[in-house]
Scaffold this motif. Structure first.
Motif, PDB file in Angstrom:
ATOM      1  N   THR A 217       0.833  -1.202   0.000  1.00  0.00           N
ATOM      2  CA  THR A 217       0.000   0.000   0.000  1.00  0.00           C
ATOM      3  C   THR A 217       0.866   1.250   0.000  1.00  0.00           C
ATOM      4  N   GLU A 218       1.867   1.271   0.849  1.00  0.00           N
ATOM      5  CA  GLU A 218       2.750   2.429   0.922  1.00  0.00           C
ATOM      6  C   GLU A 218       3.604   2.546  -0.333  1.00  0.00           C
ATOM      7  N   CYS A 219       4.024   1.409  -0.882  1.00  0.00           N
ATOM      8  CA  CYS A 219       4.771   1.407  -2.142  1.00  0.00           C
ATOM      9  C   CYS A 219       3.943   2.040  -3.257  1.00  0.00           C
ATOM     10  N   ALA A 220       2.694   1.626  -3.372  1.00  0.00           N
ATOM     11  CA  ALA A 220       1.813   2.161  -4.415  1.00  0.00           C
ATOM     12  C   ALA A 220       1.562   3.648  -4.218  1.00  0.00           C
ATOM     13  N   ALA A 221       1.304   4.071  -2.984  1.00  0.00           N
ATOM     14  CA  ALA A 221       1.041   5.485  -2.708  1.00  0.00           C
ATOM     15  C   ALA A 221       2.248   6.340  -3.094  1.00  0.00           C
ATOM     16  N   LEU A 222       3.444   5.869  -2.755  1.00  0.00           N
ATOM     17  CA  LEU A 222       4.660   6.616  -3.064  1.00  0.00           C
ATOM     18  C   LEU A 222       4.818   6.806  -4.566  1.00  0.00           C
ATOM     19  N   PHE A 223       4.735   5.722  -5.332  1.00  0.00           N
ATOM     20  CA  PHE A 223       4.921   5.840  -6.782  1.00  0.00           C
ATOM     21  C   PHE A 223       3.766   6.599  -7.448  1.00  0.00           C
TER      22      PHE A 223
END
Length: 413
Positions: A217-223
């Motif tokens: 989730t955090e990976c997706a939000a960052l990118f």
């Protein structure tokens, strides 16, 4: 020669020439926090105004609402001011971010892996991504909690090398993979831009300097905050998930981070029938996952780099999340079963917990590399897995607004 000094506030090593600016930036953060608190007060005021204008919610009392409206009117230029502050934060971070330390591998880690796959005995076929740098966890920095950040760094290394459009927007166009503290700042900025408001609430919108696990989730939000089309696929066999599609196999789901669903919970002992059912679910899950991964890498092949046994894919590596840990899938291999009845699959994985030097040595010598890179299907025994990858292109402004809600594809088994 440039000298390095320690910040008297956070003890981070920075260039001496930039020390004064870096130290002052801490006070800028305090001002931004004050502005964010004011934004929250304004949102409460707006909600109160909506309720006051709705006849169903009319209470006849205007005292608190009027005070809130007064505060709101006195800050009518807040949105523009906040946007300017956020832009300044981004500009400062672009200048202050530090390049991640990564051990260079001559020829590239995946080039060595391709050579190993081609030289293996027996008949096999492999799909593999075209480029990645291995970022290892360090005992002095992030051992035990930093695997998610290291996978983001690995995926970033691919995007910066293979996607010109991503290189232009990622990390302010710096052209390099930032260290974990810098990535934490970028994630906070993504949250400030309202990406994944549900997930950010788990961290109280603060992650900088924290030794906390993160996930897909955090990976997706960052990118996504850079306009990149980060996607999540959720493989789930648990009965607690009630999201079904019409055919019972796939459905759109809202992914809620960060790591709650992957933490080990104490449960009572299971009966033999429950264990048998779990074995059957595990087998279905294994097949669903490896089929998806194979089709994913096979959907965009690079014929220029293909050989008889190894096909290179233009697809990004996969951030691979499961209970208690995350790794990066860089490819997949299949070979006929010894009895010839079915094919055996192995995921090709880079683990942040392994030392880059060990990986390089084993791949270069073609000895012992399988135990570091290959993971047979029989090892996939978790009830839940998540994958994150990045589709090509940059999202339009309208699409970016939709990307702020972190959703994904649910594959049930």
């Amino acid at each position: 020669m440039e000298t390095i000094s320690s910040c008297p506030i956070c003890n981070i090593q920075v260039l001496t020439a930039e020390l004064e600016w870096h130290a002052n930036s801490h006070f800028d953060d305090d001002q931004l926090q004050m502005d964010m608190e004011l934004a929250h007060q304004m949102s409460v005021a707006e909600s109160s105004t909506d309720a006051m204008n709705d006849p169903k919610h009319y209470s006849g009392s205007f005292t608190s609402d009027s005070n809130a409206l007064g505060a709101l009117s006195s800050h009518s230029g807040y949105s523009h001011h906040y946007s300017e502050l956020l832009d300044e934060q981004i500009s400062c971070l672009v200048r202050a971010q530090i390049r991640s330390k990564v051990q260079e591998v001559e020829g590239g880690i995946l080039s060595l892996l391709r050579s190993c796959l081609e030289s293996e005995a027996g008949s096999s076929t492999s799909m593999i991504s075209c480029y990645i740098d291995h970022h290892q966890s360090l005992s002095s920095e992030d051992k035990g909690w930093g695997c998610g950040w290291r996978n983001i760094q690995m995926l970033s290394s691919h995007l910066l090398k293979q996607r010109p459009e991503a290189r232009e927007v990622l990390f302010g166009g710096s052209g390099f993979v930032p260290d974990i503290p810098s990535l934490q700042r970028w994630l906070e900025i993504a949250w400030d831009k309202k990406f994944d408001t549900i997930g950010s609430s788990h961290f109280h919108n603060k992650i900088y300097g924290a030794k906390k696990w993160i996930g897909t989730t955090e990976c997706a939000a960052l990118f996504r905050s850079f306009g990149l089309r980060a996607r999540i696929v959720d493989f789930d066999s648990t009965e607690s998930s009630d999201l079904h599609s019409n055919n019972g196999s796939r459905a759109a789901s809202q992914v809620r981070g960060p790591m709650d669903k992957f933490l080990i919970k104490n449960k009572p002992p299971k009966s033999s029938s429950e264990l048998c059912r779990e074995d059957a679910e595990s087998t279905r899950g294994q097949q669903a996952l490896v089929d998806w991964v194979w089709n994913y890498f096979a959907s965009e092949r690079s014929d220029r780099l293909a050989t008889q046994r190894v096909t290179v894919s233009n697809k990004t590596p996969l951030y691979f999340q499961h209970q208690g840990h995350s790794r990066t899938i860089v490819g997949i291999q299949k070979k006929p079963d010894r009895r010839g009845s079915q094919e055996q699959y192995s995921l090709l994985i880079l683990d942040p917990g392994h030392r880059t030097a060990d990986l390089e040595r084993c791949l270069r010598s073609k000895k012992g590399w399988q135990r570091l890179v290959k993971r047979g299907v029989h090892t996939l025994r978790k009830p839940q897995y998540q994958l994150c990858y990045v589709d090509p292109g940059i999202a339009s402004s309208e699409e970016v607004e939709r990307l702020k809600t972190i959703d994904g594809t649910l594959v049930r088994f």
